[in-house]
Scaffold this active site. Structure first.
Site, PDB file in Angstrom:
ATOM      1  N   ARG A  37       0.814  -1.228   0.000  1.00  0.00           N
ATOM      2  CA  ARG A  37       0.000   0.000   0.000  1.00  0.00           C
ATOM      3  C   ARG A  37       0.845   1.274   0.000  1.00  0.00           C
ATOM      4  O   ARG A  37       0.495   2.274   0.612  1.00  0.00           O
ATOM      5  CB  ARG A  37      -0.931   0.026   1.217  1.00  0.00           C
ATOM      6  CG  ARG A  37      -2.040  -0.977   1.186  1.00  0.00           C
ATOM      7  CD  ARG A  37      -2.965  -0.726   0.006  1.00  0.00           C
ATOM      8  NE  ARG A  37      -4.222  -1.440   0.159  1.00  0.00           N
ATOM      9  CZ  ARG A  37      -4.460  -2.647  -0.311  1.00  0.00           C
ATOM     10  NH1 ARG A  37      -3.521  -3.296  -0.974  1.00  0.00           N
ATOM     11  NH2 ARG A  37      -5.637  -3.226  -0.132  1.00  0.00           N
ATOM     12  N   SER A  66     -11.022  -0.266   2.339  1.00  0.00           N
ATOM     13  CA  SER A  66     -10.337  -0.570   3.592  1.00  0.00           C
ATOM     14  C   SER A  66      -9.881   0.729   4.240  1.00  0.00           C
ATOM     15  O   SER A  66      -9.167   1.514   3.615  1.00  0.00           O
ATOM     16  CB  SER A  66      -9.104  -1.420   3.339  1.00  0.00           C
ATOM     17  OG  SER A  66      -9.482  -2.670   2.848  1.00  0.00           O
ATOM     18  N   GLU A  98      -5.302   3.824   6.065  1.00  0.00           N
ATOM     19  CA  GLU A  98      -4.840   3.667   4.690  1.00  0.00           C
ATOM     20  C   GLU A  98      -5.374   4.823   3.853  1.00  0.00           C
ATOM     21  O   GLU A  98      -4.790   5.237   2.861  1.00  0.00           O
ATOM     22  CB  GLU A  98      -5.400   2.330   4.171  1.00  0.00           C
ATOM     23  CG  GLU A  98      -4.819   1.845   2.900  1.00  0.00           C
ATOM     24  CD  GLU A  98      -5.870   1.250   2.014  1.00  0.00           C
ATOM     25  OE1 GLU A  98      -6.494   1.998   1.246  1.00  0.00           O
ATOM     26  OE2 GLU A  98      -6.065   0.021   2.096  1.00  0.00           O
TER      27      GLU A  98
HETATM   28  N1  EPU Z   1     -11.837 -10.996   9.343  1.00  0.00           N
HETATM   29  C1  EPU Z   1     -12.497 -11.057  10.531  1.00  0.00           C
HETATM   30  N2  EPU Z   1     -13.766 -10.553  10.596  1.00  0.00           N
HETATM   31  C2  EPU Z   1     -14.375 -10.023   9.506  1.00  0.00           C
HETATM   32  C3  EPU Z   1     -13.696  -9.968   8.282  1.00  0.00           C
HETATM   33  C4  EPU Z   1     -12.411 -10.446   8.229  1.00  0.00           C
HETATM   34  O1  EPU Z   1     -11.994 -11.531  11.524  1.00  0.00           O
HETATM   35  O2  EPU Z   1     -15.538  -9.603   9.628  1.00  0.00           O
HETATM   36  C5  EPU Z   1     -10.472 -11.552   9.293  1.00  0.00           C
HETATM   37  C6  EPU Z   1     -10.476 -12.944   8.748  1.00  0.00           C
HETATM   38  O3  EPU Z   1      -9.656 -13.728   9.532  1.00  0.00           O
HETATM   39  C7  EPU Z   1      -9.885 -12.791   7.355  1.00  0.00           C
HETATM   40  C8  EPU Z   1      -8.957 -11.612   7.542  1.00  0.00           C
HETATM   41  O4  EPU Z   1      -9.638 -10.780   8.488  1.00  0.00           O
HETATM   42  O5  EPU Z   1      -9.220 -13.933   6.976  1.00  0.00           O
HETATM   43  C9  EPU Z   1      -8.682 -10.827   6.319  1.00  0.00           C
HETATM   44  O6  EPU Z   1      -9.897 -10.304   5.796  1.00  0.00           O
HETATM   45  P1  EPU Z   1     -10.102 -10.128   4.230  1.00  0.00           P
HETATM   46  O7  EPU Z   1      -9.699 -11.343   3.558  1.00  0.00           O
HETATM   47  O8  EPU Z   1     -11.490  -9.669   3.998  1.00  0.00           O
HETATM   48  O9  EPU Z   1      -9.074  -9.026   3.784  1.00  0.00           O
HETATM   49  P2  EPU Z   1      -8.534  -7.749   4.504  1.00  0.00           P
HETATM   50  O10 EPU Z   1      -7.160  -8.003   4.996  1.00  0.00           O
HETATM   51  O11 EPU Z   1      -9.530  -7.280   5.482  1.00  0.00           O
HETATM   52  C10 EPU Z   1      -7.402  -6.861   2.331  1.00  0.00           C
HETATM   53  C11 EPU Z   1      -7.346  -5.554   1.575  1.00  0.00           C
HETATM   54  C12 EPU Z   1      -8.604  -5.352   0.740  1.00  0.00           C
HETATM   55  C13 EPU Z   1      -8.733  -6.524  -0.204  1.00  0.00           C
HETATM   56  C14 EPU Z   1      -8.805  -7.820   0.632  1.00  0.00           C
HETATM   57  C15 EPU Z   1      -8.891  -9.057  -0.228  1.00  0.00           C
HETATM   58  C16 EPU Z   1      -5.956  -4.084   2.938  1.00  0.00           C
HETATM   59  C17 EPU Z   1      -5.925  -2.960   3.904  1.00  0.00           C
HETATM   60  N3  EPU Z   1      -7.153  -4.478   2.534  1.00  0.00           N
HETATM   61  O12 EPU Z   1      -8.449  -6.715   3.283  1.00  0.00           O
HETATM   62  O13 EPU Z   1      -8.465  -4.183  -0.011  1.00  0.00           O
HETATM   63  O14 EPU Z   1      -9.889  -6.411  -1.005  1.00  0.00           O
HETATM   64  O15 EPU Z   1      -7.614  -7.918   1.436  1.00  0.00           O
HETATM   65  O16 EPU Z   1      -7.680  -9.325  -0.791  1.00  0.00           O
HETATM   66  O17 EPU Z   1      -4.896  -4.575   2.538  1.00  0.00           O
HETATM   67  C18 EPU Z   1      -9.040  -1.866  -0.112  1.00  0.00           C
HETATM   68  O18 EPU Z   1      -7.861  -1.617   0.020  1.00  0.00           O
HETATM   69  O19 EPU Z   1      -9.890  -0.946  -0.237  1.00  0.00           O
HETATM   70  C19 EPU Z   1      -9.477  -3.242  -0.061  1.00  0.00           C
HETATM   71  C20 EPU Z   1     -10.749  -3.559  -0.049  1.00  0.00           C
END
Ligand code: EPU
Length: 333
Positions: A163, A233, A329
């Site tokens: 990022r 995010s 972010e």
């Molecule tokens: N999780 C929870 N509770 C929830 C949702 C998620 O505990 O309600 C935990 C789960 O363990 C899950 C982990 O968080 O495995 C990661 O969640 P998720 O896979 O949804 O991804 P993220 O890390 O929250 C990142 C990016 C997103 C991108 C997703 C999918 C960042 C800051 N965000 O989110 O990017 O779409 O991965 O690859 O790196 C964006 O930047 O706007 C964005 C949406």
């Protein structure tokens, strides 16, 4: 090109917070851009793309520039395995991804449905479902805000990391276009659990099927900014030491950890916010999205300071509970 004074920015940021720019303009080509920089040499400047990763807490005392640079140029022949496409900065990101997928040019399909413009993609090195845009960028063409000079940054000069990039660190360049390096050969490489699950029933998914699966997963978890104002995010996923991860795992055995570098791992901001009791939490008009607590949504406030207060509240509960400092972010202006 017109210069607007006291220009309302509400429609130009996806959180829909209200603020005025002292001066606003929309150059449609490089000459107009250079002209507006020369016209206001001493004003503070802010470049805005799709406005999907920025919001305002106060008026902007300077010049806001929203470039309107459109067009795609493709340089490859049918026999080549590599495809190079230059996309101008203001092209809509997802329409561009759709264009590449239709032609079976591979590399960007996992980044489907991310809101914003092409020019904003390298700034924060957008990423999703195991892919990062840096892996498909050959060069970024940008203008130096102070000198008007056009500079071409090769991939390794962009200082890409999670990022982050040189364009985010130094508020000094206006991205004009991005040259992508895509491939004609496609094979799905399972990297990300949500997406793998979505594609489970398909033996050898095509690039179109991968794009459709990404779109389905995103639509399930993430609100559309058109329906519910948000900026994707809100926080970055934080880095913690392996020792801290080990300690936390005792209380939270399902804590997600992703390898980073020696002694450090990346964990999930969504997980921490969820476990701190802030999933789907709402304070007045601001809240976290019930399906994905990493997204802060605006249910109807026009005041960016309310988003900041809610962000501070989340940061403080996470800090108290886990001793982890969350970092936004999204850009707060
Ligand atoms: N999780 C929870 N509770 C929830 C949702 C998620 O505990 O309600 C935990 C789960 O363990 C899950 C982990 O968080 O495995 C990661 O969640 P998720 O896979 O949804 O991804 P993220 O890390 O929250 C990142 C990016 C997103 C991108 C997703 C999918 C960042 C800051 N965000 O989110 O990017 O779409 O991965 O690859 O790196 C964006 O930047 O706007 C964005 C949406």
């Amino acid at each position: 090109m017109e210069y607007h004074k006291h220009y309302q920015l509400k429609e130009l940021n996806s959180f829909r917070t209200e603020a005025y720019a002292k001066i606003f303009c929309s150059p449609t080509n490089i000459d107009e851009l250079r002209k507006c920089l020369e016209e206001y040499p001493s004003e503070k400047k802010l470049i805005i793309g799709g406005g999907c990763n920025i919001f305002f807490t106060k008026n902007f005392d300077g010049l806001v520039i929203k470039p309107e640079f459109f067009g795609l140029h493709e340089a490859s022949s049918e026999e080549d395995e590599d495809v190079y496409i230059e996309a101008m900065a203001s092209e809509d990101w997802d329409s561009f991804v759709a264009y590449t997928v239709e032609r079976k040019f591979c590399g960007l399909e996992n980044l489907s449905l991310i809101p914003g413009t092409v020019g904003a993609a390298p700034v924060q090195n957008i990423g999703a479902y195991g892919a990062e845009v840096k892996d498909c960028i050959r060069e970024v063409v940008a203008m130096d805000i102070h000198t008007g000079e056009v500079i071409s940054f090769a991939n390794n000069e962009c200082e890409f990391s999670y990022r982050n990039s040189i364009f985010k660190q130094r508020n000094k360049y206006i991205i004009l276009s991005v040259v992508f390096h895509l491939k004609r050969k496609f094979s799905y490489r399972p990297k990300y659990v949500d997406l793998n699950r979505e594609l489970e029933s398909i033996e050898d998914p095509t690039i179109e099927e991968v794009r459709e699966a990404v779109i389905r997963v995103r639509k399930r978890k993430l609100p559309s900014e058109k329906e519910l104002p948000n900026a994707g995010s809100f926080f970055k996923n934080p880095y913690i030491t392996t020792d801290q991860a080990k300690k936390l795992s005792k209380d939270y055995p399902d804590l997600p950890v992703y390898p980073y570098k020696d002694g450090w791992v990346k964990t999930s901001a969504a997980f921490l916010i969820d476990k701190a009791g802030y999933k789907g939490k709402r304070v007045g008009d601001i809240g976290t999205y019930p399906n994905q607590p990493l997204i802060i949504v605006n249910y109807g406030s026009s005041d960016g300071n309310k988003i900041v207060s809610f962000m501070e509240e989340i940061k403080s509960v996470v800090k108290q509970k886990f001793s982890i400092e969350l970092e936004p972010e999204v850009r707060i202006c």
